[in-house]
Design a protein around this motif. Sequence first.
Motif, mmCIF file in Angstrom:
data_model
loop_
_atom_site.group_PDB
_atom_site.id
_atom_site.type_symbol
_atom_site.label_atom_id
_atom_site.label_comp_id
_atom_site.label_asym_id
_atom_site.label_seq_id
_atom_site.Cartn_x
_atom_site.Cartn_y
_atom_site.Cartn_z
ATOM 1 N N HIS A 76 18.132 26.938 36.002
ATOM 2 C CA HIS A 76 17.473 27.365 37.223
ATOM 3 C C HIS A 76 17.728 26.386 38.367
ATOM 4 O O HIS A 76 17.925 25.196 38.140
ATOM 5 C CB HIS A 76 15.951 27.462 37.007
ATOM 6 C CG HIS A 76 15.540 28.555 36.103
ATOM 7 N ND1 HIS A 76 15.777 28.518 34.733
ATOM 8 C CD2 HIS A 76 14.889 29.740 36.339
ATOM 9 C CE1 HIS A 76 15.304 29.620 34.171
ATOM 10 N NE2 HIS A 76 14.765 30.370 35.117
ATOM 11 N N ALA A 77 17.706 26.899 39.559
ATOM 12 C CA ALA A 77 17.729 26.042 40.738
ATOM 13 C C ALA A 77 16.333 25.527 41.003
ATOM 14 O O ALA A 77 15.344 26.269 40.882
ATOM 15 C CB ALA A 77 18.226 26.830 41.950
ATOM 16 N N CYS A 78 16.236 24.254 41.329
ATOM 17 C CA CYS A 78 14.944 23.660 41.679
ATOM 18 C C CYS A 78 14.696 23.887 43.175
ATOM 19 O O CYS A 78 15.489 23.440 44.005
ATOM 20 C CB CYS A 78 14.943 22.170 41.364
ATOM 21 S SG CYS A 78 13.452 21.302 41.923
ATOM 22 N N VAL A 79 13.602 24.558 43.496
ATOM 23 C CA VAL A 79 13.246 24.798 44.889
ATOM 24 C C VAL A 79 12.458 23.597 45.367
ATOM 25 O O VAL A 79 11.405 23.252 44.807
ATOM 26 C CB VAL A 79 12.433 26.096 45.050
ATOM 27 C CG1 VAL A 79 12.136 26.337 46.529
ATOM 28 C CG2 VAL A 79 13.183 27.288 44.461
ATOM 29 N N LEU A 80 12.956 22.937 46.416
ATOM 30 C CA LEU A 80 12.368 21.693 46.902
ATOM 31 C C LEU A 80 11.266 21.969 47.913
ATOM 32 O O LEU A 80 11.305 22.964 48.644
ATOM 33 C CB LEU A 80 13.435 20.823 47.541
ATOM 34 C CG LEU A 80 14.617 20.448 46.615
ATOM 35 C CD1 LEU A 80 15.724 19.775 47.412
ATOM 36 C CD2 LEU A 80 14.155 19.544 45.486
ATOM 37 N N ALA A 81 10.293 21.066 47.933
ATOM 38 C CA ALA A 81 9.196 21.207 48.887
ATOM 39 C C ALA A 81 9.718 21.025 50.308
ATOM 40 O O ALA A 81 10.688 20.314 50.541
ATOM 41 C CB ALA A 81 8.113 20.178 48.578
ATOM 42 N N SER B 206 14.682 16.959 36.608
ATOM 43 C CA SER B 206 15.054 18.369 36.758
ATOM 44 C C SER B 206 14.212 19.115 37.776
ATOM 45 O O SER B 206 14.646 20.150 38.295
ATOM 46 C CB SER B 206 14.962 19.085 35.401
ATOM 47 O OG SER B 206 13.642 19.026 34.900
ATOM 48 N N GLN B 207 13.018 18.582 38.086
ATOM 49 C CA GLN B 207 12.141 19.248 39.049
ATOM 50 C C GLN B 207 11.582 18.256 40.070
ATOM 51 O O GLN B 207 10.372 18.080 40.195
ATOM 52 C CB GLN B 207 10.993 19.951 38.315
ATOM 53 C CG GLN B 207 11.450 21.073 37.399
ATOM 54 C CD GLN B 207 10.283 21.696 36.644
ATOM 55 O OE1 GLN B 207 9.599 21.022 35.882
ATOM 56 N NE2 GLN B 207 10.061 22.972 36.876
ATOM 57 N N PRO B 208 12.454 17.582 40.808
ATOM 58 C CA PRO B 208 11.970 16.644 41.826
ATOM 59 C C PRO B 208 11.207 17.394 42.915
ATOM 60 O O PRO B 208 11.497 18.555 43.214
ATOM 61 C CB PRO B 208 13.255 16.027 42.374
ATOM 62 C CG PRO B 208 14.310 17.057 42.113
ATOM 63 C CD PRO B 208 13.927 17.701 40.814
ATOM 64 N N VAL B 209 10.241 16.720 43.519
ATOM 65 C CA VAL B 209 9.382 17.393 44.491
ATOM 66 C C VAL B 209 10.062 17.575 45.842
ATOM 67 O O VAL B 209 9.714 18.482 46.603
ATOM 68 C CB VAL B 209 8.054 16.635 44.690
ATOM 69 C CG1 VAL B 209 7.215 16.680 43.431
ATOM 70 C CG2 VAL B 209 8.306 15.194 45.128
ATOM 71 N N ASP B 210 11.013 16.689 46.170
ATOM 72 C CA ASP B 210 11.645 16.806 47.481
ATOM 73 C C ASP B 210 13.082 16.300 47.403
ATOM 74 O O ASP B 210 13.529 15.780 46.378
ATOM 75 C CB ASP B 210 10.846 16.062 48.556
ATOM 76 C CG ASP B 210 10.597 14.598 48.220
ATOM 77 O OD1 ASP B 210 11.435 13.992 47.520
ATOM 78 O OD2 ASP B 210 9.559 14.064 48.632
#
Length: 345
Positions: A339-344, A223-227
């Motif tokens: 929520h939308a996950c904001v990517l690095a 659900s919260q990948p870094v990229d």
Amino acid sequence: MIELANISKKFGQTSVLENINLSVVPASRTVIVGPSGSGKTTLLRILAGFETPDSGRITLSGKTLFDENTFIPAHQRGIGFVPQEGALFPHMKVGDNIAYGLTGSRHENRRRIAELMELVSLDRHLQDHWPHEISGGQQQRVALARALAQEPVLMLLDEPFSALDTGLRAATRKATAELLAYAGVASILVTHDQHEALSFASQIAVIRDGRFSQVGSPTEVYSQPVDEATALFLGDALIFSAQVSNGFAHCELGTIPADNPQFTGDKRIMLRPEQIIISAYQADAETHHAVTISDVDFTGYLSTLTLNSPAWTAPLQIKTVSQQKWQVGMQVKLAITGHACVLAD
């Protein structure tokens, strides 16, 4: 329990692993997942003692297995290893395969074989069969019993379910996880199958180009990948350009709460398909833009819908639970949950 610190490995001039760090706690299930050629099998072989790293340190239960002055060979590490497809000795019967390496008396070994076969849910009469006379799933259980016979504190599994049919694969994976938990043995599984990783793991380490891109719980990395690359590798993902400010992401689908209020500016965001709720469009629906289904790819339980909207720059494909009402030309509306996950960057 096991700690890897700054493990690096080259083959010739090719760097395979770079500064790998990982902690595995007792009785846990860690999965190292990544595409072919990412370094995951090399890392497993280093842990087993079949390969030597160029640098770094490995400790198991406080004992140093490798550093610049130490190398403990594989047979002295107390680590079990289950290779791909089990790799049973074809010239030995099932019972002899399980007993390989046992040093007790004949009577003690027979008792131990019976205990292990019961532990991995194999009928005792199978001990007199040759490996080719039993199924693939049974062969994997024999390989697991053989590894457990040495009473390891850590079990390494190198894509052990890849040769099994889909249904048997899931059942064998679940049985293996339950068995290792019952035995209190920590495990590290290597796979390129993201669904297998998410199902088996209590901790996932995503490896790419010899480095861990992310280590965390299955829920966290999904659900919260870094990229973006990690997001797409771990399952179906919808990626959008967005303007992020004040805890919200503004994109083609509208305004969506962002998972990290610290991010601002032009970003890429991710949604998982299950966050998109598709329903029939009502003409009086407030400010919702009508979205048109332009294609339905039915695959049974799931269908992939291709959607178009005048507000979008390109069609959107979403995998969703199949419904008979989905028809080409039908107008629908979309709602976003979570929520939308904001990517690095």
